[in-house]
Scaffold this motif. Sequence first.
Motif, PDB file in Angstrom:
ATOM      1  N   ASP A 185       7.033  12.231  -8.459  1.00  0.00           N
ATOM      2  CA  ASP A 185       6.338  13.190  -9.312  1.00  0.00           C
ATOM      3  C   ASP A 185       5.012  12.679  -9.856  1.00  0.00           C
ATOM      4  O   ASP A 185       4.218  13.457 -10.354  1.00  0.00           O
ATOM      5  CB  ASP A 185       7.243  13.623 -10.469  1.00  0.00           C
ATOM      6  N   ASN A 186       4.725  11.390  -9.737  1.00  0.00           N
ATOM      7  CA  ASN A 186       3.499  10.825 -10.282  1.00  0.00           C
ATOM      8  C   ASN A 186       2.400  10.856  -9.216  1.00  0.00           C
ATOM      9  O   ASN A 186       2.504  10.162  -8.210  1.00  0.00           O
ATOM     10  CB  ASN A 186       3.757   9.389 -10.733  1.00  0.00           C
ATOM     11  N   PRO A 187       1.333  11.655  -9.429  1.00  0.00           N
ATOM     12  CA  PRO A 187       0.265  11.759  -8.427  1.00  0.00           C
ATOM     13  C   PRO A 187      -0.372  10.406  -8.092  1.00  0.00           C
ATOM     14  O   PRO A 187      -0.765  10.170  -6.957  1.00  0.00           O
ATOM     15  CB  PRO A 187      -0.763  12.699  -9.069  1.00  0.00           C
ATOM     16  N   GLY A 188      -0.461   9.516  -9.067  1.00  0.00           N
ATOM     17  CA  GLY A 188      -1.025   8.189  -8.824  1.00  0.00           C
ATOM     18  C   GLY A 188      -0.167   7.378  -7.869  1.00  0.00           C
ATOM     19  O   GLY A 188      -0.686   6.694  -6.975  1.00  0.00           O
ATOM     20  N   ASP A 189       1.159   7.464  -8.037  1.00  0.00           N
ATOM     21  CA  ASP A 189       2.063   6.753  -7.135  1.00  0.00           C
ATOM     22  C   ASP A 189       2.053   7.370  -5.743  1.00  0.00           C
ATOM     23  O   ASP A 189       2.147   6.660  -4.745  1.00  0.00           O
ATOM     24  CB  ASP A 189       3.486   6.723  -7.702  1.00  0.00           C
ATOM     25  N   VAL A 190       1.924   8.694  -5.665  1.00  0.00           N
ATOM     26  CA  VAL A 190       1.820   9.363  -4.360  1.00  0.00           C
ATOM     27  C   VAL A 190       0.586   8.845  -3.631  1.00  0.00           C
ATOM     28  O   VAL A 190       0.641   8.487  -2.452  1.00  0.00           O
ATOM     29  CB  VAL A 190       1.755  10.904  -4.506  1.00  0.00           C
ATOM     30  N   ARG A 191      -0.529   8.756  -4.349  1.00  0.00           N
ATOM     31  CA  ARG A 191      -1.771   8.261  -3.768  1.00  0.00           C
ATOM     32  C   ARG A 191      -1.613   6.816  -3.278  1.00  0.00           C
ATOM     33  O   ARG A 191      -2.070   6.459  -2.189  1.00  0.00           O
ATOM     34  CB  ARG A 191      -2.903   8.365  -4.790  1.00  0.00           C
ATOM     35  N   LEU A 192      -0.949   5.965  -4.078  1.00  0.00           N
ATOM     36  CA  LEU A 192      -0.722   4.571  -3.674  1.00  0.00           C
ATOM     37  C   LEU A 192       0.098   4.480  -2.390  1.00  0.00           C
ATOM     38  O   LEU A 192      -0.197   3.676  -1.503  1.00  0.00           O
ATOM     39  CB  LEU A 192       0.003   3.802  -4.786  1.00  0.00           C
ATOM     40  N   VAL A 193       1.130   5.312  -2.280  1.00  0.00           N
ATOM     41  CA  VAL A 193       1.969   5.318  -1.078  1.00  0.00           C
ATOM     42  C   VAL A 193       1.142   5.772   0.128  1.00  0.00           C
ATOM     43  O   VAL A 193       1.183   5.152   1.192  1.00  0.00           O
ATOM     44  CB  VAL A 193       3.212   6.220  -1.273  1.00  0.00           C
ATOM     45  N   GLU A 194       0.357   6.841  -0.055  1.00  0.00           N
ATOM     46  CA  GLU A 194      -0.486   7.330   1.042  1.00  0.00           C
ATOM     47  C   GLU A 194      -1.466   6.247   1.493  1.00  0.00           C
ATOM     48  O   GLU A 194      -1.663   6.030   2.697  1.00  0.00           O
ATOM     49  CB  GLU A 194      -1.246   8.590   0.613  1.00  0.00           C
ATOM     50  N   GLU A 195      -2.065   5.537   0.541  1.00  0.00           N
ATOM     51  CA  GLU A 195      -3.007   4.462   0.874  1.00  0.00           C
ATOM     52  C   GLU A 195      -2.304   3.319   1.591  1.00  0.00           C
ATOM     53  O   GLU A 195      -2.842   2.749   2.547  1.00  0.00           O
ATOM     54  CB  GLU A 195      -3.691   3.946  -0.396  1.00  0.00           C
ATOM     55  N   ALA A 196      -1.101   2.974   1.133  1.00  0.00           N
ATOM     56  CA  ALA A 196      -0.355   1.888   1.769  1.00  0.00           C
ATOM     57  C   ALA A 196      -0.033   2.230   3.220  1.00  0.00           C
ATOM     58  O   ALA A 196      -0.158   1.380   4.104  1.00  0.00           O
ATOM     59  CB  ALA A 196       0.923   1.597   0.989  1.00  0.00           C
ATOM     60  N   PHE A 197       0.338   3.468   3.482  1.00  0.00           N
ATOM     61  CA  PHE A 197       0.622   3.892   4.852  1.00  0.00           C
ATOM     62  C   PHE A 197      -0.650   3.837   5.697  1.00  0.00           C
ATOM     63  O   PHE A 197      -0.626   3.351   6.828  1.00  0.00           O
ATOM     64  CB  PHE A 197       1.206   5.306   4.883  1.00  0.00           C
ATOM     65  N   ARG A 198      -1.732   4.325   5.139  1.00  0.00           N
ATOM     66  CA  ARG A 198      -2.999   4.336   5.871  1.00  0.00           C
ATOM     67  C   ARG A 198      -3.461   2.897   6.151  1.00  0.00           C
ATOM     68  O   ARG A 198      -3.799   2.557   7.280  1.00  0.00           O
ATOM     69  CB  ARG A 198      -4.058   5.105   5.066  1.00  0.00           C
ATOM     70  N   ASP A 199      -3.442   2.057   5.120  1.00  0.00           N
ATOM     71  CA  ASP A 199      -3.883   0.667   5.269  1.00  0.00           C
ATOM     72  C   ASP A 199      -2.979  -0.116   6.216  1.00  0.00           C
ATOM     73  O   ASP A 199      -3.443  -0.988   6.943  1.00  0.00           O
ATOM     74  CB  ASP A 199      -3.922  -0.046   3.912  1.00  0.00           C
ATOM     75  N   GLY A 200      -1.687   0.193   6.205  1.00  0.00           N
ATOM     76  CA  GLY A 200      -0.741  -0.505   7.062  1.00  0.00           C
ATOM     77  C   GLY A 200      -0.680   0.056   8.463  1.00  0.00           C
ATOM     78  O   GLY A 200       0.032  -0.466   9.318  1.00  0.00           O
TER      79      GLY A 200
END
Length: 144
Positions: free
Chosen positions: A12-27
């Motif tokens: 539910d936290n938009p900031g955590d959603v963004r972090l997960v999306e970035e981690a997938f993209r970076d990885g």
Amino acid sequence: MGDEANILLIEDNPGDVRLVEEAFRDGQINNRLHTVTDGRAALDFLHREDGYEDAPRPDVVLLDLNLPKVDGEDVLHEIKHHPELGHVPVIVLTGVDEQLIESRDLDHDADEDAVLEKPIDHGEFIDVVREFDEFRISIVRSHN
């Protein structure tokens, strides 16, 4: 396209959603990330109801325990007791200490599950997701 994992992020936290999306993209992890922001929507997605009739079965679930509408523990219980979802690995994302999580009865005894404490360490998160992705791909290949 066929080797992409369907990953359901329940957060539910938009900031955590963004972090997960970035981690997938970076990885550079091959996947299709589906995001829902509360426990009710998660259950609808998992049961393919109320607007999610065409939702794919997730290969991995990333689950925040602190969710609005339906608690994350209830969602986890539902996943682990569903005949078509009980085998799906769940990565619990939580701000709560891992030992506290394990001391609760969260049906968290499956070998394929993991707990990651927030804030999520980028490298650790990528390693854990890759581990599950490789596990899923090896299962797919063994059936061919």
